[in-house]
Design a protein around this motif. Structure first.
Motif, mmCIF file in Angstrom:
data_model
loop_
_atom_site.group_PDB
_atom_site.id
_atom_site.type_symbol
_atom_site.label_atom_id
_atom_site.label_comp_id
_atom_site.label_asym_id
_atom_site.label_seq_id
_atom_site.Cartn_x
_atom_site.Cartn_y
_atom_site.Cartn_z
ATOM 1 N N THR A 1 0.840 -1.195 0.000
ATOM 2 C CA THR A 1 0.000 0.000 0.000
ATOM 3 C C THR A 1 0.879 1.250 0.000
ATOM 4 O O THR A 1 2.101 1.183 0.227
ATOM 5 C CB THR A 1 -0.901 0.022 1.237
ATOM 6 O OG1 THR A 1 -0.076 0.147 2.408
ATOM 7 C CG2 THR A 1 -1.741 -1.239 1.330
ATOM 8 N N HIS A 2 0.237 2.408 -0.225
ATOM 9 C CA HIS A 2 0.971 3.671 -0.194
ATOM 10 C C HIS A 2 1.632 3.879 1.171
ATOM 11 O O HIS A 2 2.794 4.307 1.256
ATOM 12 C CB HIS A 2 0.012 4.829 -0.503
ATOM 13 C CG HIS A 2 0.660 6.177 -0.463
ATOM 14 N ND1 HIS A 2 1.570 6.589 -1.413
ATOM 15 C CD2 HIS A 2 0.548 7.204 0.440
ATOM 16 C CE1 HIS A 2 1.989 7.807 -1.112
ATOM 17 N NE2 HIS A 2 1.385 8.199 0.003
ATOM 18 N N GLU A 3 0.909 3.542 2.230
ATOM 19 C CA GLU A 3 1.454 3.720 3.578
ATOM 20 C C GLU A 3 2.632 2.784 3.821
ATOM 21 O O GLU A 3 3.631 3.164 4.443
ATOM 22 C CB GLU A 3 0.360 3.462 4.618
ATOM 23 C CG GLU A 3 -0.749 4.514 4.657
ATOM 24 C CD GLU A 3 -1.732 4.368 3.498
ATOM 25 O OE1 GLU A 3 -1.730 3.307 2.820
ATOM 26 O OE2 GLU A 3 -2.505 5.315 3.268
ATOM 27 N N GLU A 4 2.533 1.563 3.324
ATOM 28 C CA GLU A 4 3.632 0.612 3.492
ATOM 29 C C GLU A 4 4.881 1.060 2.732
ATOM 30 O O GLU A 4 6.001 0.908 3.218
ATOM 31 C CB GLU A 4 3.195 -0.774 3.014
ATOM 32 C CG GLU A 4 2.191 -1.442 3.952
ATOM 33 C CD GLU A 4 1.563 -2.679 3.336
ATOM 34 O OE1 GLU A 4 1.074 -3.517 4.111
ATOM 35 O OE2 GLU A 4 1.552 -2.809 2.090
ATOM 36 N N THR B 1 9.008 3.970 15.752
ATOM 37 C CA THR B 1 9.246 2.641 15.189
ATOM 38 C C THR B 1 10.710 2.246 15.352
ATOM 39 O O THR B 1 11.608 2.978 14.935
ATOM 40 C CB THR B 1 8.874 2.613 13.693
ATOM 41 O OG1 THR B 1 7.502 2.968 13.538
ATOM 42 C CG2 THR B 1 9.105 1.227 13.110
ATOM 43 N N ASP C 1 8.606 8.448 14.582
ATOM 44 C CA ASP C 1 7.292 8.000 15.055
ATOM 45 C C ASP C 1 7.396 6.916 16.116
ATOM 46 O O ASP C 1 6.383 6.372 16.570
ATOM 47 C CB ASP C 1 6.435 7.495 13.894
ATOM 48 C CG ASP C 1 7.000 6.241 13.228
ATOM 49 O OD1 ASP C 1 8.052 5.736 13.675
ATOM 50 O OD2 ASP C 1 6.377 5.750 12.261
ATOM 51 N N GLU D 1 5.669 4.212 2.020
ATOM 52 C CA GLU D 1 6.238 5.351 2.742
ATOM 53 C C GLU D 1 7.045 4.884 3.945
ATOM 54 O O GLU D 1 8.147 5.397 4.199
ATOM 55 C CB GLU D 1 5.118 6.291 3.189
ATOM 56 C CG GLU D 1 4.529 7.146 2.080
ATOM 57 C CD GLU D 1 3.599 8.213 2.629
ATOM 58 O OE1 GLU D 1 3.055 8.026 3.745
ATOM 59 O OE2 GLU D 1 3.422 9.240 1.947
ATOM 60 N N GLN D 2 6.506 3.919 4.687
ATOM 61 C CA GLN D 2 7.217 3.406 5.853
ATOM 62 C C GLN D 2 8.516 2.718 5.438
ATOM 63 O O GLN D 2 9.576 2.915 6.068
ATOM 64 C CB GLN D 2 6.322 2.415 6.614
ATOM 65 C CG GLN D 2 6.954 1.790 7.850
ATOM 66 C CD GLN D 2 7.111 2.777 8.998
ATOM 67 O OE1 GLN D 2 6.630 3.907 8.920
ATOM 68 N NE2 GLN D 2 7.784 2.352 10.056
#
Length: 276
Positions: A229-232, A256, A254, A234-235
């Motif tokens: 996904t887009h979020e994955e 992590t 953040d 970015e991370q």
């Protein structure tokens, strides 16, 4: 196709027009089926039609699922297609022992000393019990996966969750043997795209990568479910960037925590996305 295959489209070998359409429908791999999808009185025609197709290179990788290895049809299937220019792999149904893999590898060895890529389908309790031994049986074996319809029948499983232990067993065996993550078994209802998406999401959490399909309309759902996904993304980009600027374990803004294993996972995520 470039990168990691995510979609494996099964088509019946006795329907050449359907096979021709499948080759240009967007599937990463087309699997021409000589086994379950073909009626007994059409087996010889399916074999001959498939051999005719594979005498020329194809626009996408083409695998052939042969008939049962312990039955009378598999030897003729193997003789007909092994070594043809358009063949990218053989899918072997209901594998239960490593000896079956070594035997097929020897029979389908190429004249130049190379090997025909083999993929084992584990569809019985015995196959699951021997998953790791099968996965490491021969260098010609390039992957293992489940055939869940037959496995359900063999185990007497009623609910879908009853297969999760077998799924995890095959995923772990593949990893332990250095093989790619298995592709998920087919979703049999071609109209139920919501159910397909939901079960793909579950399969992805277990560790599958990609899925077999039985209709072109399933392909975009599978690809969407298995791509990051887009979020994955970015991370993953943040993890890789942080690792490039500072060595060793650290925490992102953040909170992590990242270490070598987290960085490796992020790199796999980026590789999968960029290889499509």
């Amino acid at each position: 196709m470039t990168g990691t295959p995510l979609t494996w489209l099964y088509v019946p070998g006795d329907r050449p027009q359907v096979v021709a359409k499948a080759l240009v429908c967007g599937a990463d791999v087309v699997v021409v089926d000589l086994e379950d999808a073909v009626a007994p009185d059409r087996k010889e025609y399916a074999r001959a039609a498939t051999a005719d197709l594979l005498r020329e290179p194809q626009p996408v990788p083409v695998h052939v699922r042969v008939n049962a290895l312990d039955g009378p049809l598999a030897p003729a299937d193997l003789r007909a297609v092994a070594g043809l220019p358009g063949l990218s792999g053989l899918r072997l149904p209901k594998v239960t022992s490593p000896e079956q893999i070594t035997g097929i590898a020897e029979r389908t060895a190429l004249a130049d000393g190379g090997a025909t890529p083999l993929h084992a389908l584990l569809e019985t309790g015995l196959g699951i019990e021997h998953a790791y031994a099968i996965a490491r049986a021969h260098s010609a074996l390039r992957g293992i996966s489940l055939g869940e319809a037959d496995l359900r029948a063999d185990l007497g499983v009623r609910g879908d969750a009853g297969l999760d232990w077998s799924r995890a067993r095959v995923i772990v065996a593949a990893r332990a043997a250095g093989l790619p993550p298995p592709a998920q078994s087919v979703h049999p209802d071609i109209r139920d795209l919501d159910g397909l998406a939901a079960t793909c999401a579950h399969g992805r959490t277990l560790g599958f990568l990609g899925r077999a399909a039985i209709h072109p309309r399933q392909l975009p759902v599978i690809e969407r479910a298995y791509l990051p996904t887009h979020e994955e993304l970015e991370q993953a980009e943040a993890v890789v960037k942080a690792a490039a600027t500072e060595q060793g374990a650290q925490a992102l803004p953040d909170g992590t925590f990242i270490d070598t294993a987290v960085v490796a996972a992020a790199q796999r995520t980026l590789s999968l996305a960029h290889g499509r």
